[in-house]
Write a protein that holds these residues in place. Structure first.
Motif, mmCIF file in Angstrom:
data_model
loop_
_atom_site.group_PDB
_atom_site.id
_atom_site.type_symbol
_atom_site.label_atom_id
_atom_site.label_comp_id
_atom_site.label_asym_id
_atom_site.label_seq_id
_atom_site.Cartn_x
_atom_site.Cartn_y
_atom_site.Cartn_z
ATOM 1 N N LEU A 124 5.897 -20.840 21.973
ATOM 2 C CA LEU A 124 7.262 -20.365 21.739
ATOM 3 C C LEU A 124 7.835 -20.082 23.119
ATOM 4 O O LEU A 124 7.548 -19.057 23.733
ATOM 5 C CB LEU A 124 7.234 -19.110 20.869
ATOM 6 C CG LEU A 124 8.569 -18.437 20.516
ATOM 7 C CD1 LEU A 124 9.549 -19.431 19.928
ATOM 8 C CD2 LEU A 124 8.329 -17.296 19.547
ATOM 9 N N THR A 126 9.914 -19.157 26.377
ATOM 10 C CA THR A 126 10.887 -18.160 26.817
ATOM 11 C C THR A 126 11.281 -18.490 28.254
ATOM 12 O O THR A 126 10.626 -19.286 28.923
ATOM 13 C CB THR A 126 10.320 -16.740 26.750
ATOM 14 O OG1 THR A 126 9.251 -16.614 27.702
ATOM 15 C CG2 THR A 126 9.801 -16.408 25.354
ATOM 16 N N PHE A 134 11.959 -14.016 23.252
ATOM 17 C CA PHE A 134 12.432 -15.010 22.301
ATOM 18 C C PHE A 134 13.316 -14.322 21.263
ATOM 19 O O PHE A 134 13.232 -13.106 21.058
ATOM 20 C CB PHE A 134 11.257 -15.728 21.626
ATOM 21 C CG PHE A 134 10.373 -14.825 20.802
ATOM 22 C CD1 PHE A 134 10.670 -14.562 19.472
ATOM 23 C CD2 PHE A 134 9.241 -14.238 21.351
ATOM 24 C CE1 PHE A 134 9.857 -13.734 18.696
ATOM 25 C CE2 PHE A 134 8.424 -13.414 20.590
ATOM 26 C CZ PHE A 134 8.743 -13.159 19.266
ATOM 27 N N ASP A 138 14.489 -18.351 17.267
ATOM 28 C CA ASP A 138 13.485 -19.171 17.952
ATOM 29 C C ASP A 138 12.144 -19.086 17.231
ATOM 30 O O ASP A 138 11.446 -20.095 17.051
ATOM 31 C CB ASP A 138 13.295 -18.689 19.394
ATOM 32 C CG ASP A 138 14.529 -18.863 20.255
ATOM 33 O OD1 ASP A 138 15.343 -19.749 19.958
ATOM 34 O OD2 ASP A 138 14.676 -18.094 21.235
#
Length: 372
Positions: A124, A126, A134, A138
């Motif tokens: 994920l 950033t 995030f 997201d």
């Protein structure tokens, strides 16, 4: 990197290490006294696998007082460091091919633990412009039919990012729409929060989700006890029991003397923690100002922990990658960690858990290395 640093030291070079993630303060005297008293009392035998009843009660006090989580001792376990608790939680729950969402840059051990358990890491991403945080959107976009966990480290290593209450509430709404997903909330750096608003954690903010949240804490970072190897975990009882079953066959109980010391750390004086936090805050400001004054480097101001994740994208044409950049800085006497070690890129992490004079000298050397 490590081999070259050893070679340089053997050549007589002074190498300043800004790569180690542990406080430079001494362990508090009352904690050392408790460890000594435990030795004198002969507390050198096995304890219950998941920790002594005294330490579990002290841990419950800590979770309630410091994190706002009211949890019974039956939902607490003690391990040989927070790392072991995370490892056992993943081993107990992640099956082959199941997915774990991990914000990047991440702590180096998260992806390795997930892969060891047979899981798949779902990054994920950033960025510095968002202070390495995030958004709930997201997060939701990364959830799939095999998503098992979200790893949530706040304050974070390596970025120092903190998730305030309003962001956690948004994440909670996503979790309510996706009841399969659990959260591993790694709060080991909670005492080192510089926002002024206090630490926020998911299990305290959203009690309706508490049966899907495992909160990790300990005494390593807060009380300068990294070598004692004591981690604490609070979560649903079924998961705590599963983690303890694994621990019974891996390491057995955590060190009995360390457990006695941890009781003193959690139940004893806490006032010094504010003084330590202010020292770290001042060092953070010292490092951020110096880094942002060096051409080609920039960093947001971290909200917590004792790390800066530094962007060096403008220097990549010159050096090729962040490992080459880190080795160049090492040749000028400072050991750092390239961002690629954390799933990032084009930068490096430094720890400001070093005294102010050494930090000043290290920052001067970095500036000189990049001007060379």
């Amino acid at each position: 990197m490590t081999d070259r640093a050893i070679e340089l030291r053997e050549e007589g070079r002074d190498i300043i290490s800004l790569s180690v993630g542990e406080p430079d303060f001494d362990t508090p005297p009352h904690v050392l006294a408790a460890a000594h008293a435990a030795l004198e009392a002969g507390l050198t035998k096995y304890t219950p696998v998941g920790g002594t009843s005294q330490l579990k009660r002290a841990a419950a006090l800590h979770f309630r007082r410091d994190l706002g989580i009211d949890v019974p001792t039956s939902q607490i376990t003690v391990s040989a460091g927070g790392k072991q608790a995370i490892f056992h939680a993943l081993l107990a729950t992640v099956s082959e091919g199941e997915e774990v969402i991990v914000p990047s840059p991440w702590w180096v051990s998260y992806p390795e633990m997930i892969r060891f358990a047979g899981g798949k890491v779902v990054p994920l991403m950033t960025s510095p412009k968002d202070n390495f945080r995030f958004s709930p959107a997201d997060f939701e976009a990364q959830i799939g039919p095999r998503t098992q966990w979200l790893m949530l480290n706040s304050p974070g290593n390596p970025t120092g990012a903190c998730y305030p209450a309003e962001m956690l509430l948004g994440i909670a709404e996503v979790l309510r729409r996706n009841p399969r997903v659990m959260v591993l909330s790694d709060d080991i750096y909670a005492p080192l929060n510089y926002t002024g608003g206090g630490h926020a954690t998911l299990a305290a903010l959203c009690p309706d989700l508490a049966d899907r949240v495992l909160t990790i804490s300990g005494v390593s970072k807060s009380h300068a006890m990294t070598g004692f190897r004591i981690g604490l975990a609070a979560g649903p009882e079924w998961l705590i029991r599963a983690m303890e079953r694994l621990q019974s066959h891996s390491s057995g109980n955590p060190c009995s003397i360390s457990q006695a010391a941890a009781v003193a750390a959690l139940e004893g004086p806490q006032e010094f923690l504010a003084k330590w936090r202010e020292r770290f805050r001042a060092r953070r400001d010292q490092v951020v100002a110096a880094i942002n004054a060096i051409p080609g480097l920039s960093t947001p101001t971290p909200d917590g922990a004792f790390y800066c994740m530094i962007d060096a994208s403008p220097l990549m044409e010159r050096f090729g990658d962040d490992t080459a950049l880190a080795l160049h800085i090492l040749e000028h006497g400072v050991a750092i960690v390239p961002a690629s070690a954390f799933g990032g890129r084009n930068g490096f992490r430094i720890s400001f858990a070093a005294d102010e004079a050494r930090l000043d000298e290290a920052l001067r050397r970095i500036a000189k290395a990049l001007a060379a």
